[in-house]
Design an enzyme around this catalytic site. Structure first.
Site, short mmCIF file in Angstrom:
data_model
loop_
_atom_site.label_atom_id
_atom_site.label_comp_id
_atom_site.label_asym_id
_atom_site.label_seq_id
_atom_site.Cartn_x
_atom_site.Cartn_y
_atom_site.Cartn_z
N LEU A 121 0.87 -1.16 0.00
CA LEU A 121 0.00 0.00 0.00
C LEU A 121 0.91 1.22 0.00
CD1 LEU A 121 -2.70 -0.94 2.68
CD2 LEU A 121 -3.09 -0.69 0.22
N ASP A 122 0.59 2.24 -0.81
CA ASP A 122 1.46 3.41 -0.85
C ASP A 122 1.37 4.20 0.45
OD1 ASP A 122 -0.70 5.28 -1.04
OD2 ASP A 122 -0.82 4.93 -3.18
N LYS A 123 2.24 5.18 0.59
CA LYS A 123 2.37 5.92 1.84
C LYS A 123 1.06 6.55 2.29
CE LYS A 123 4.90 9.77 3.94
NZ LYS A 123 5.88 10.86 3.72
N SER A 125 -1.97 5.55 1.64
CA SER A 125 -3.08 4.60 1.75
C SER A 125 -3.05 3.88 3.09
CB SER A 125 -3.02 3.59 0.60
OG SER A 125 -3.13 4.24 -0.64
N ARG A 209 -5.83 5.48 -7.72
CA ARG A 209 -5.54 6.91 -7.82
C ARG A 209 -5.40 7.33 -9.28
NH1 ARG A 209 -4.34 8.75 -2.68
NH2 ARG A 209 -3.73 7.13 -1.20
#
Length: 253
Positions: A121-123, A125, A209
């Protein structure tokens, strides 16, 4: 004719046994901490036979036996990056495991063995992030064709109508990639924004996104709430728990 057993690089072998990441293994090897048949090896690509005939030791302790397989889920907080070590000094998801212990099988506790994130998961999220020390299971979960779906709750800066939801499911071409949602529906509407439930059956980089940006829609929050049949439930932010054997098998099926 008798054939020789296949060979793999030493760093890869340590990673496949669930002892560490391949990057960590390469560091240990270059630091002279790993011996093969009593000899210090400093080449991460040093060939090791797949039959386990060679004795591998890390800091003097034999590493021939892989640790018990562990599978767990974390409710990832926003602001942490999904990596073991960040070159830019940002806090990582491993902060959530500081001081973590698991049952040692004898009524006591032991430090949590090394586990790797399954996907990421990106930063910005949040939500359900899986970890394990079983590379084969992880590969099954992240397989774009056979892996389980991922369900997200997404707060957006608009009030989407039925046409937008259909467009998200139809997909768009973005830099040569077809980005689409398997399913998109409205959870609730606010005065200026809304919460959507978006289900993906593949895991492209920043897929939600990028998909929404193609329609000039900004993501305000993005929370993964389920992977296949496994739901985040009431697990508190920053907390983790082990998966049951039934949950592990359900995700593999």
């Amino acid at each position: 004719m008798k054939t020789s057993p296949p060979r793999h690089g030493l760093a890869r072998v340590l990673s496949k046994r669930g002892l560490c990441s391949r990057t960590q293994a390469a560091q240990w090897i270059s630091q002279g901490r790993v011996r093969v048949d009593g000899r210090v090896i400093r080449d991460p690509e040093f060939p090791i036979t797949a039959d386990g005939a060679q004795q591998i030791a890390i800091d003097g302790d034999e590493a021939g036996q892989a640790p018990a397989r562990l599978y767990l889920m974390l409710n990832k907080p926003r602001g942490l990056v999904t990596t073991a070590r960040d070159d830019r000094g940002r806090e990582t998801v491993y902060r959530c495991f500081d001081g973590a212990q698991v049952d040692d099988g004898q009524g006591g506790g032991m430090p949590l063995p090394w586990v790797a994130p399954v996907g990421r998961l990106d930063k910005a999220s949040e939500g359900l992030l899986l970890f394990c020390n079983d590379p084969a299971w992880a590969a099954r979960i992240t397989d774009p064709e056979r892996g389980p779906t991922k369900t997200y709750h997404v707060q957006v800066d608009t009030q989407p109508g039925p046409e937008l939801l259909l467009a998200l499911e139809a997909g768009v071409d973005c830099e040569g990639e077809c980005l689409r949602a398997r399913q998109a529906r409205v959870l609730r509407l606010g005065e200026r924004n809304a919460w959507l439930e978006i289900v993906l059956d593949e895991g492209r980089n920043r897929q939600i996104r990028r998909l929404l940006a193609a329609f000039d829609i900004a993501v305000l929050r993005l929370v993964r709430v389920a992977v296949g049949p496994l739901e985040l439930g009431g697990l508190a932010k920053g907390q983790w728990r082990l998966l049951s054997s039934g949950e592990v098998d359900a995700l593999r099926a």
